[in-house]
Motif scaffolding. Structure first.
Motif, mmCIF file in Angstrom:
data_model
loop_
_atom_site.group_PDB
_atom_site.id
_atom_site.type_symbol
_atom_site.label_atom_id
_atom_site.label_comp_id
_atom_site.label_asym_id
_atom_site.label_seq_id
_atom_site.Cartn_x
_atom_site.Cartn_y
_atom_site.Cartn_z
ATOM 1 N N THR A 1 19.926 32.280 -17.747
ATOM 2 C CA THR A 1 19.209 33.684 -18.245
ATOM 3 C C THR A 1 18.683 32.977 -19.138
ATOM 4 O OG1 THR A 1 21.001 34.573 -19.297
ATOM 5 C CG2 THR A 1 21.117 35.817 -17.378
ATOM 6 N N HIS A 2 18.169 32.031 -19.832
ATOM 7 C CA HIS A 2 17.640 31.165 -20.973
ATOM 8 C C HIS A 2 17.004 29.533 -21.037
ATOM 9 C CE1 HIS A 2 15.343 31.313 -24.771
ATOM 10 N NE2 HIS A 2 15.869 30.549 -25.045
ATOM 11 N N HIS A 3 16.173 29.428 -20.865
ATOM 12 C CA HIS A 3 15.864 27.580 -20.170
ATOM 13 C C HIS A 3 14.733 27.569 -20.789
ATOM 14 C CE1 HIS A 3 16.672 24.641 -17.537
ATOM 15 N NE2 HIS A 3 16.759 24.361 -17.678
ATOM 16 N N HIS A 4 14.172 26.088 -21.516
ATOM 17 C CA HIS A 4 12.881 26.318 -21.677
ATOM 18 C C HIS A 4 12.745 24.794 -20.622
ATOM 19 C CE1 HIS A 4 13.674 27.321 -26.137
ATOM 20 N NE2 HIS A 4 14.821 27.700 -26.190
ATOM 21 N N LEU A 5 12.436 25.373 -19.477
ATOM 22 C CA LEU A 5 11.910 24.895 -18.506
ATOM 23 C C LEU A 5 11.113 23.138 -19.038
ATOM 24 C CD1 LEU A 5 12.087 27.271 -15.341
ATOM 25 C CD2 LEU A 5 13.668 25.064 -16.094
ATOM 26 N N PRO B 1 12.830 31.599 -16.948
ATOM 27 C CA PRO B 1 12.304 30.236 -17.950
ATOM 28 C C PRO B 1 11.484 30.890 -19.710
ATOM 29 C CG PRO B 1 10.695 31.196 -16.666
ATOM 30 C CD PRO B 1 12.050 32.044 -16.372
ATOM 31 N N PHE B 2 11.309 30.122 -20.339
ATOM 32 C CA PHE B 2 11.137 30.004 -21.385
ATOM 33 C C PHE B 2 10.580 29.614 -22.789
ATOM 34 C CE2 PHE B 2 11.286 29.794 -25.947
ATOM 35 C CZ PHE B 2 10.925 31.009 -27.067
ATOM 36 N N GLU B 3 8.523 29.504 -22.735
ATOM 37 C CA GLU B 3 7.831 29.378 -23.489
ATOM 38 C C GLU B 3 7.569 29.973 -24.304
ATOM 39 O OE1 GLU B 3 3.882 26.702 -22.147
ATOM 40 O OE2 GLU B 3 5.316 27.937 -20.838
ATOM 41 N N THR C 1 14.112 37.268 -26.569
ATOM 42 C CA THR C 1 13.520 37.086 -27.907
ATOM 43 C C THR C 1 14.898 36.715 -28.420
ATOM 44 O OG1 THR C 1 13.278 38.221 -30.294
ATOM 45 C CG2 THR C 1 14.930 39.323 -28.902
ATOM 46 N N HIS C 2 14.845 35.353 -29.370
ATOM 47 C CA HIS C 2 16.146 34.236 -29.737
ATOM 48 C C HIS C 2 16.639 35.395 -31.040
ATOM 49 C CE1 HIS C 2 13.643 31.003 -27.881
ATOM 50 N NE2 HIS C 2 15.281 30.218 -28.082
ATOM 51 N N TYR C 3 17.993 35.683 -29.979
ATOM 52 C CA TYR C 3 18.849 36.246 -32.038
ATOM 53 C C TYR C 3 19.027 35.659 -33.373
ATOM 54 C CZ TYR C 3 22.457 39.200 -33.757
ATOM 55 O OH TYR C 3 22.863 40.116 -35.341
ATOM 56 N N SER D 1 18.800 35.759 -27.012
ATOM 57 C CA SER D 1 19.427 34.321 -26.507
ATOM 58 C C SER D 1 20.252 34.244 -28.007
ATOM 59 C CB SER D 1 18.600 33.321 -26.476
ATOM 60 O OG SER D 1 17.270 33.396 -26.875
ATOM 61 N N HIS D 2 21.505 33.918 -27.223
ATOM 62 C CA HIS D 2 22.347 32.950 -28.172
ATOM 63 C C HIS D 2 23.464 34.231 -28.826
ATOM 64 C CE1 HIS D 2 20.428 29.504 -27.599
ATOM 65 N NE2 HIS D 2 19.150 29.586 -28.335
ATOM 66 N N ALA D 3 22.830 35.323 -29.439
ATOM 67 C CA ALA D 3 23.510 36.206 -30.515
ATOM 68 C C ALA D 3 25.349 35.714 -30.967
ATOM 69 C CB ALA D 3 23.557 37.205 -29.694
ATOM 70 N N ILE E 1 21.133 28.127 -20.217
ATOM 71 C CA ILE E 1 21.409 26.457 -20.003
ATOM 72 C C ILE E 1 20.531 26.516 -21.586
ATOM 73 C CG2 ILE E 1 19.887 23.990 -19.568
ATOM 74 C CD1 ILE E 1 22.759 25.304 -17.751
ATOM 75 N N ASP E 2 19.096 26.803 -21.788
ATOM 76 C CA ASP E 2 18.366 26.953 -23.180
ATOM 77 C C ASP E 2 17.872 25.524 -23.792
ATOM 78 O OD1 ASP E 2 17.551 28.085 -25.217
ATOM 79 O OD2 ASP E 2 19.299 26.976 -26.957
ATOM 80 N N CYS E 3 18.119 24.107 -23.403
ATOM 81 C CA CYS E 3 17.335 23.866 -23.416
ATOM 82 C C CYS E 3 18.071 22.661 -22.427
ATOM 83 C CB CYS E 3 17.322 22.548 -24.668
ATOM 84 S SG CYS E 3 16.408 23.820 -26.076
HETATM 85 ZN ZN ZN Z 1 15.871 29.127 -27.057
#
Ligand code: ZN
Length: 472
Positions: free
Chosen positions: A79-83, A137-139, A200-202, A232-234, A282-284
């Motif tokens: 659910t969160h990946h800087h592809l 994907p996150f950008e 949004t990043h928490y 994301s994260h939280a 995954i994040d990064c």
């Molecule tokens: Zn992120």
């Protein structure tokens, strides 16, 4: 009738061990897994048509795959990946958050359009190789409201559907420090355009270096908190905020690998008040592998370590672990689907759902005996990407015989000259382009003044450097 049957494609996975989910009776009860041994699963077109002990092939052209000694699981959900960060892999092994922001995230500026394309494709193929069939994907652009933003978003919204409807428009936004009217206007606009998910990043005021208001509290106070928001994260989510998530909806994406490394705090996904809103990401993949199995394992064992330590500190031992392998498995499958609002379509193997299926070799050196004993534990604690033998997305094979299959790309977008509009590119072709692209990016990074980049990040994110210390 015969004509319709002939034109429809069928895949029959025969005689495997199928892991299904039983939906909870009440929305707040947990999902449970059920193991169906010596069962078959029929895929018709893009959907799962049947799961039963025996299924006869519906047409002579049915593709029959013997799944004796194989585990059949749903595609995993990230659910969160800087592809785009594929070319940056290997850079961040010993870095903390601020270093990563400078050498990783900020390097989107060193990318050309083609670099982004190959980075994203490499990231997608690594995910598919690992049996991840859905991702968010996150950008991020460092300029928060560039002029092109709305034009590009509305053009994209009009150009839908993408990838046979499988690729949906999402919106990533970290500009909650902007004035309320701007934020409300932006959220209204993107929702009107049909954006399905906003991420949004928490961060909240407990963070030692980034001083920002908590996005859950803030969005709720603006009347914007709804089920389509994914934080994301939280890690330091406040109890008052889980109550807000219960009330208005909204999910969290725990990304254990980067969170554990970069001092975000313990992963929040197993917290009792957060679990029903949680999922894994995954994040990064520039910092670690892109398989969800690893995230399940890191989340599970770090949570157990956190819980056990309190007992250890008092010279005691807990009778039983506080969280289970099944709970970790659910975070990477059905709860991931719930977090992105697609619980009815993906995240478990059930008739009528999309055919996103992962087939594991249950006789590999790592899976042998574990898969017989407890298929869920075999996946969460024993499997690696090596054991992922086949991956099917939307009824289409993306990995077979342990190898990812070629993908069709548009030459112009990929920066490939000549020939037909589209071309099939196998992993070897992706490797060639990625290595070339990495070299170009590396050259640009070498010319940058790294101190200046770091200063820029410190200024942009209002980072308090006084709390970055050598030791306690
Ligand atoms: Zn992120």
């Amino acid at each position: 009738m015969a004509g319709t049957t002939e034109s429809q494609s069928y895949i029959l996975l025969q005689n495997g061990t199928i892991i299904t989910h039983t939906p909870p009776r009440n929305p707040n009860d947990p999902y449970t897994t059920t193991i169906l041994r010596s069962h078959s699963l029929l895929i018709e077109g893009s959907h799962i048509a049947s799961i039963a002990p025996t299924i006869s092939p519906p047409s002579p052209s049915t593709r029959i795959i013997d799944c004796t000694n194989k585990l059949i699981a749903p595609g995993f959900i990230d659910t969160h990946h800087h592809l785009w960060q594929t070319q940056l892999k290997g850079r961040h092994a010993d870095e903390m958050f601020l270093d990563y922001m400078a050498t990783g995230n900020a390097q989107s500026g060193s990318y050309t359009e083609q670099d982004v394309f190959w980075g994203e494709l490499g990231g997608c193929m690594e995910s598919l190789d690992a049996g991840v069939t859905s991702w968010d994907p996150f950008e991020m652009d460092p300029e928060y409201m560039p002029k092109w933003l709305f034009t590009q978003l509305s053009d994209l919204a009009k150009a839908q559907p993408f990838g046979d409807g499988r690729v949906r428009l999402g919106f990533a936004f970290d500009g909650l420090f902007l004035p309320k009217e701007m934020v409300v206007d932006l959220f209204d606009k993107v929702r009107d355009m049909g954006v399905k998910l906003i991420t949004t990043h928490y961060v909240n005021s407990k963070n030692p270096i980034v001083n920002a208001p908590s996005p859950v509290t803030l969005l709720a106070s603006y009347g914007l908190l709804r089920p389509d928001i994914l934080f994301s994260h939280a890690n330091e989510l406040l109890p008052s905020e889980t109550a807000l998530l219960d009330q208005h909806g909204g999910s969290i994406s725990t990304t254990p690998n980067t969170e554990l490394q970069m001092n975000f705090g313990f992963p929040a996904c197993f917290r009792q008040d957060a679990y029903s809103h949680a999922s894994l990401g995954i994040d990064c993949h520039s910092c670690g592998s892109a398989d969800i199995i690893t995230q399940m394992r890191l989340a599970l064992q770090s949570e157990r370590a956190r819980y056990n330590q309190a007992f250890l500190d008092q010279g005691k031992n807990p009778k039983v672990p506080n969280v289970s392998a099944e709970q970790a498995y659910n975070l990477g499958t059905i709860l991931g689907a719930r977090a992105v609002g697609m619980e009815k379509e993906i995240g478990s193997l059930a008739v009528g759902k999309l055919a996103d299926v992962v087939v594991f070799d249950a006789t590999s050196p790592s899976m042998i005996c574990a898969a017989e004993q407890d298929p869920v534990a075999a996946i969460v604690l024993h499997a690696s990407v090596r054991d992922v033998e086949m991956v099917i997305v939307d009824g289409v094979f993306r990995k077979e015989g342990g190898k990812t299959l070629p993908v069709s790309v548009e030459r112009e977008v990929a920066g490939l000259g000549g020939g037909e509009r589209k071309v099939d590119v196998g992993w070897e072709g992706v490797v060639k382009e990625l290595l070339k692209s990495r070299e170009g990016i590396e050259e640009k990074i070498a010319k940058l003044d790294s101190g200046k980049v770091r200063e820029g990040i410190i200024g942009m994110m209002h980072i308090d450097e006084s709390n970055i210390v050598d030791s306690l």
